[in-house]
Design a protein around this motif. Structure first.
Motif, short mmCIF file in Angstrom:
data_model
loop_
_atom_site.label_atom_id
_atom_site.label_comp_id
_atom_site.label_asym_id
_atom_site.label_seq_id
_atom_site.Cartn_x
_atom_site.Cartn_y
_atom_site.Cartn_z
N MET A 97 0.82 -1.21 0.00
CA MET A 97 0.00 0.00 0.00
C MET A 97 0.85 1.27 0.00
O MET A 97 0.37 2.34 -0.38
N THR A 100 0.96 3.64 -3.00
CA THR A 100 -0.34 4.28 -3.19
C THR A 100 -0.45 5.52 -2.32
O THR A 100 -0.83 6.61 -2.78
N TYR A 103 1.99 8.41 -3.40
CA TYR A 103 1.55 9.14 -4.59
C TYR A 103 0.28 9.95 -4.32
O TYR A 103 0.12 11.07 -4.83
N LEU A 104 -0.63 9.40 -3.52
CA LEU A 104 -1.83 10.16 -3.17
C LEU A 104 -1.46 11.39 -2.34
O LEU A 104 -2.02 12.48 -2.54
N ALA A 151 -1.04 6.03 -8.26
CA ALA A 151 -1.65 5.49 -7.04
C ALA A 151 -2.74 4.48 -7.40
O ALA A 151 -2.81 3.38 -6.83
N VAL A 152 -3.58 4.84 -8.36
CA VAL A 152 -4.65 3.93 -8.81
C VAL A 152 -4.05 2.68 -9.43
O VAL A 152 -4.51 1.55 -9.18
N ASN A 154 -1.08 1.32 -8.86
CA ASN A 154 -0.47 0.48 -7.83
C ASN A 154 -1.53 -0.33 -7.09
O ASN A 154 -1.37 -1.53 -6.84
N GLU A 155 -2.63 0.34 -6.73
CA GLU A 155 -3.71 -0.36 -6.03
C GLU A 155 -4.27 -1.49 -6.89
O GLU A 155 -4.53 -2.60 -6.40
N THR A 156 -4.45 -1.22 -8.17
CA THR A 156 -5.01 -2.22 -9.07
C THR A 156 -4.10 -3.43 -9.18
O THR A 156 -4.56 -4.59 -9.11
N TRP A 158 -1.51 -4.51 -7.11
CA TRP A 158 -1.26 -5.35 -5.94
C TRP A 158 -2.51 -6.09 -5.47
O TRP A 158 -2.42 -7.16 -4.86
N TRP A 166 3.84 -7.58 -8.77
CA TRP A 166 3.91 -6.27 -8.11
C TRP A 166 5.36 -5.85 -7.91
O TRP A 166 5.69 -4.67 -8.09
N LYS A 170 6.91 -2.47 -9.20
CA LYS A 170 7.51 -1.50 -8.28
C LYS A 170 8.94 -1.17 -8.68
O LYS A 170 9.37 -0.01 -8.61
#
Length: 205
Positions: A97, A100, A103-104, A151-152, A154-156, A158, A166, A170
């Motif tokens: 996480m 994410t 970047y957020l 961010a989106v 990375n979430e998708t 992982w 991942w 990364k």
């Protein structure tokens, strides 16, 4: 006072920990380590080793340059927090996480500055590329959008793919995406460069 260290040494300190993490993961990904009666997967053990390595590299970079940006400081804190949570709870999701949230956070900070009519990106990168105000504002909007998109992404990745995918993302995907993004900003740099404007004025005179 900011110093200018050897570029090769600077690159090693900045990217060395990430490369070491990748290599160690490939070697230990299928291993199980029993520590204190608890089984830890290779990913967790590699994460535990990455945290102090990253902090040492960041400390050496600070000593060599005499400067540590807010972005570097925040990244170090989040790596310690979320890497530590992954190790403490024996749960790799916390560490996954981390990009994410980074970047957020950066995207949100840039967006907040834009709402105030300011470019916080300028204070970080002005020494690398002097631009006119309009150029900084456009670039900041684009970088904020990039951070949100990463961010989106990375979430998708992982949440929907395996750990090895991942790790590749990364290690190689995120840096490549940022590199390509700035490569495609060449026209903006040329249009709003202060140096280009001055040179044009001299030619006109």
């Amino acid at each position: 006072m900011t110093k200018q260290p050897n570029p090769t040494l600077k690159a090693i300190l900045e990217y060395g920990p990430l490369v070491a993490f990748f290599i160690a993961y490939l070697k230990l990904k299928d291993e199980i380590f029993t520590i204190g009666g608890t089984d830890y997967q290779g990913f967790i053990v590699v994460t535990a080793g990455f945290i102090p390595l990253f902090l040492i590299s960041t400390g050496l970079l600070w000593k060599l340059t005499g400067h540590l940006s807010r972005m570097q400081a925040v990244t170090a804190v989040l790596i310690v927090v979320f890497g530590g949570l992954s190790v403490w709870f024996n749960d790799e999701r916390f560490f996954k996480m981390k990009p994410t949230l980074i970047y957020l956070l950066f995207g949100g900070i840039l967006g907040f500055g834009l709402m105030r009519g300011e470019s916080y990106l300028k204070s970080v990168m002005e020494g690398l590329m002097p631009l006119k105000h309009d150029g900084w504002m456009i670039l900041t909007k684009r970088v904020a959008g990039l951070f949100i998109a990463l961010a989106v992404l990375n979430e998708t990745i992982w949440r929907t793919m395996d750990t090895e995918t991942w790790v590749y993302f990364k290690t190689f995907g995120l840096p490549a995406a940022i590199f390509l993004f700035f490569m495609f900003q060449t026209k903006l740099f040329q249009t709003y460069s202060i140096a280009e404007t001055k040179e044009g004025d001299e030619d006109a005179g």
